[in-house]
Design a protein around this motif. Structure first.
Motif, PDB file in Angstrom:
ATOM      1  N   LYS A 119      56.212  37.803  56.154  1.00 20.00           N
ATOM      2  CA  LYS A 119      54.851  37.394  55.802  1.00 20.00           C
ATOM      3  C   LYS A 119      54.360  36.180  56.576  1.00 20.00           C
ATOM      4  O   LYS A 119      53.153  35.987  56.736  1.00 20.00           O
ATOM      5  CB  LYS A 119      54.771  37.111  54.297  1.00 20.00           C
ATOM      6  CG  LYS A 119      54.975  38.352  53.439  1.00 20.00           C
ATOM      7  CD  LYS A 119      54.949  38.018  51.957  1.00 20.00           C
ATOM      8  CE  LYS A 119      55.201  39.259  51.105  1.00 20.00           C
ATOM      9  NZ  LYS A 119      55.228  38.938  49.652  1.00 20.00           N
ATOM     10  N   ILE A 120      55.285  35.346  57.062  1.00 25.77           N
ATOM     11  CA  ILE A 120      54.853  34.144  57.775  1.00 25.77           C
ATOM     12  C   ILE A 120      54.074  34.483  59.041  1.00 25.77           C
ATOM     13  O   ILE A 120      53.269  33.682  59.521  1.00 25.77           O
ATOM     14  CB  ILE A 120      56.052  33.227  58.107  1.00 25.77           C
ATOM     15  CG1 ILE A 120      55.555  31.817  58.482  1.00 25.77           C
ATOM     16  CG2 ILE A 120      56.900  33.823  59.221  1.00 25.77           C
ATOM     17  CD1 ILE A 120      56.669  30.817  58.711  1.00 25.77           C
ATOM     18  N   LEU A 121      54.264  35.689  59.569  1.00 31.04           N
ATOM     19  CA  LEU A 121      53.558  36.073  60.788  1.00 31.04           C
ATOM     20  C   LEU A 121      52.044  36.023  60.590  1.00 31.04           C
ATOM     21  O   LEU A 121      51.304  35.649  61.505  1.00 31.04           O
ATOM     22  CB  LEU A 121      53.995  37.469  61.245  1.00 31.04           C
ATOM     23  CG  LEU A 121      53.306  38.008  62.509  1.00 31.04           C
ATOM     24  CD1 LEU A 121      53.506  37.071  63.687  1.00 31.04           C
ATOM     25  CD2 LEU A 121      53.828  39.397  62.851  1.00 31.04           C
ATOM     26  N   GLU A 122      51.576  36.376  59.405  1.00 30.32           N
ATOM     27  CA  GLU A 122      50.132  36.331  59.140  1.00 30.32           C
ATOM     28  C   GLU A 122      49.604  34.905  59.236  1.00 30.32           C
ATOM     29  O   GLU A 122      48.546  34.657  59.835  1.00 30.32           O
ATOM     30  CB  GLU A 122      49.841  36.930  57.767  1.00 30.32           C
ATOM     31  CG  GLU A 122      50.179  38.419  57.686  1.00 30.32           C
ATOM     32  CD  GLU A 122      49.990  38.994  56.287  1.00 30.32           C
ATOM     33  OE1 GLU A 122      49.348  40.052  56.180  1.00 30.32           O
ATOM     34  OE2 GLU A 122      50.483  38.386  55.314  1.00 30.32           O
ATOM     35  N   SER A 123      50.339  33.961  58.670  1.00 30.06           N
ATOM     36  CA  SER A 123      49.932  32.558  58.745  1.00 30.06           C
ATOM     37  C   SER A 123      50.015  32.034  60.172  1.00 30.06           C
ATOM     38  O   SER A 123      49.139  31.294  60.632  1.00 30.06           O
ATOM     39  CB  SER A 123      50.801  31.695  57.827  1.00 30.06           C
ATOM     40  OG  SER A 123      50.631  32.062  56.480  1.00 30.06           O
ATOM     41  N   LEU A 124      51.057  32.411  60.864  1.00 31.50           N
ATOM     42  CA  LEU A 124      51.213  31.962  62.244  1.00 31.50           C
ATOM     43  C   LEU A 124      50.075  32.482  63.127  1.00 31.50           C
ATOM     44  O   LEU A 124      49.570  31.768  63.994  1.00 31.50           O
ATOM     45  CB  LEU A 124      52.563  32.418  62.799  1.00 31.50           C
ATOM     46  CG  LEU A 124      53.787  31.753  62.175  1.00 31.50           C
ATOM     47  CD1 LEU A 124      55.066  32.440  62.652  1.00 31.50           C
ATOM     48  CD2 LEU A 124      53.836  30.261  62.492  1.00 31.50           C
ATOM     49  N   ALA A 125      49.667  33.724  62.891  1.00 28.88           N
ATOM     50  CA  ALA A 125      48.553  34.278  63.657  1.00 28.88           C
ATOM     51  C   ALA A 125      47.268  33.498  63.388  1.00 28.88           C
ATOM     52  O   ALA A 125      46.491  33.216  64.314  1.00 28.88           O
ATOM     53  CB  ALA A 125      48.364  35.756  63.312  1.00 28.88           C
ATOM     54  N   GLU A 126      47.054  33.125  62.137  1.00 28.00           N
ATOM     55  CA  GLU A 126      45.874  32.319  61.799  1.00 28.00           C
ATOM     56  C   GLU A 126      45.876  30.983  62.518  1.00 28.00           C
ATOM     57  O   GLU A 126      44.817  30.436  62.840  1.00 28.00           O
ATOM     58  CB  GLU A 126      45.817  32.074  60.286  1.00 28.00           C
ATOM     59  CG  GLU A 126      45.404  33.266  59.448  1.00 28.00           C
ATOM     60  CD  GLU A 126      45.264  32.875  57.987  1.00 28.00           C
ATOM     61  OE1 GLU A 126      44.553  31.879  57.706  1.00 28.00           O
ATOM     62  OE2 GLU A 126      45.881  33.540  57.143  1.00 28.00           O
ATOM     63  N   ALA A 127      47.076  30.448  62.770  1.00 28.59           N
ATOM     64  CA  ALA A 127      47.193  29.122  63.379  1.00 28.59           C
ATOM     65  C   ALA A 127      47.383  29.177  64.894  1.00 28.59           C
ATOM     66  O   ALA A 127      47.600  28.146  65.530  1.00 28.59           O
ATOM     67  CB  ALA A 127      48.367  28.380  62.744  1.00 28.59           C
ATOM     68  N   THR A 128      47.302  30.368  65.479  1.00 27.62           N
ATOM     69  CA  THR A 128      47.457  30.518  66.924  1.00 27.62           C
ATOM     70  C   THR A 128      46.104  30.424  67.613  1.00 27.62           C
ATOM     71  O   THR A 128      45.101  30.910  67.107  1.00 27.62           O
ATOM     72  CB  THR A 128      48.125  31.866  67.252  1.00 27.62           C
ATOM     73  OG1 THR A 128      49.400  31.929  66.594  1.00 27.62           O
ATOM     74  CG2 THR A 128      48.357  32.021  68.752  1.00 27.62           C
ATOM     75  N   ALA A 129      46.086  29.807  68.770  1.00 23.89           N
ATOM     76  CA  ALA A 129      44.848  29.639  69.529  1.00 23.89           C
ATOM     77  C   ALA A 129      44.344  30.976  70.061  1.00 23.89           C
ATOM     78  O   ALA A 129      45.105  31.941  70.195  1.00 23.89           O
ATOM     79  CB  ALA A 129      45.085  28.678  70.687  1.00 23.89           C
TER      80      ALA A 129
END
Length: 332
Positions: free
Chosen positions: A229-239
């Protein structure tokens, strides 16, 4: 020299206790192979997954295990220059299969192309703590990610040996690292090892903190071995036009693909492992880069804890506790 040696194998998948010491005939290196008198073993998550039957390679029983060993070359096979005998070297993950050449044992037989020398100033414990972590980080950050001084780089599971190697590499390249860890217990050590920022996910909002650090731009490179699930958050925080390297699968749950976020930001979510590097022409360059930075002191393998060979089961249990910061090493 004894005619028999102890080799760690497992005859079924399962918990650490399935590892056992099998007394076997001293193996002779075949054509293109060398035999290493093992002085130290470096443990890796991949070996836990392999033992559990959850890895990219399926165990063939009785199965060997282990990617990283350091020691002295004591015998060579047909076609290998005898000048290698007596040299100190370590094994390079990604150059051989665990079933065929697993290195947990008093000796390890591996292909010649699967060993590398390291700076003589390093101990055996440090020598077995090099290639998995630094090659993995190099492939994503330097080779594929083409990191620049302007980049923000998010490193999850930052207290792992690969995570710390990535922090060191980001620092060497002049970029800004954002280390991510679950609890505050490891924050001070991550800062000490060179992380520019540390986010404790048990206490802080991952996306909000990355946006704060990057002034709302997000991180261009994300280096993640967790998935889930962390991938969704990481995508939100990616430029925008950023890249997320997924180099592991530590999460217990499935990994959802963040489709709409990826579409709106033109993101690349890149599956990656160090196995890409050895067959590529970049391999010698990667090894030289790592050797040079080890020799200069810019890279310094962090050893969390050592165990004697007789306690390799306990060493596996300790890795599964997630308590370590850096490398777990078994000594012989």
């Amino acid at each position: 020299m004894s005619n028999t040696v102890k080799i760690v194998r497992f005859h079924k998948t399962g918990p650490a206790e399935v590892l056992q010491f099998d007394e076997l005939a001293l193996p002779e290196p075949g054509p293109g192979e060398v035999r290493l008198q093992v002085k130290a073993l470096g443990l890796n998550r991949a070996e836990i997954m392999f033992r559990n039957g959850q890895y990219l390679e399926t165990p063939v029983f009785p199965a060997k295990n282990g990617y990283e060993a350091a020691g002295i070359i004591e015998a060579v096979g047909l076609g290998v220059d005898s000048s290698w005998i007596g040299k100190t070297a370590s094994t390079v993950p990604g150059t051989f299969k665990l079933n065929a050449h697993g290195v947990y044992g008093e000796v390890a037989v591996v292909p010649l192309h699967g060993i590398a020398e390291y700076p003589s100033t390093l101990s055996y414990e440090q020598g077995t703590s090099i290639w998995m972590q630094y090659l993995t980080a190099y492939g994503a950050l330097i080779w594929l990610g083409q990191i620049t001084k302007e980049d923000f780089v998010v490193v999850t599971a930052a207290s792992s040996s690969v995570g710390i190697a990535a922090i060191e590499m980001v620092k060497v390249e002049g970029a800004t690292s954002i280390a991510v860890t679950r609890t505050a217990a490891k924050k001070a050590e991550l800062l000490k090892r060179g992380a520019d920022h540390v986010i404790v996910t048990d206490e802080e909002n991952l996306v909000a903190r990355i946006n704060e650090i990057t002034s709302g731009k997000g991180a261009r490179i994300v280096f993640d071995p967790i998935g889930g699930k962390i991938l969704e958050s990481l995508a939100e925080a990616t430029a925008s036009k950023g890249i997320i390297f997924e180099y592991g699968a530590l999460a217990p749950e499935p990994t959802p693909y963040p489709l709409f976020t990826a579409l709106s930001k033109f993101l690349t979510v890149r599956a990656y492992t160090l196995f890409e590097i050895p067959p590529d022409p970049v391999f010698p360059k990667a090894k030289q880069y790592i050797f040079d930075h080890l020799a200069s002191g810019a890279f310094s393998p962090l050893i969390d804890k050592t165990f004697p060979f007789a306690e390799i089961v306990e060493a596996h249990r300790y890795m599964e506790s997630n308590a370590q910061i850096g490398k777990i090493v078994v000594t012989l």
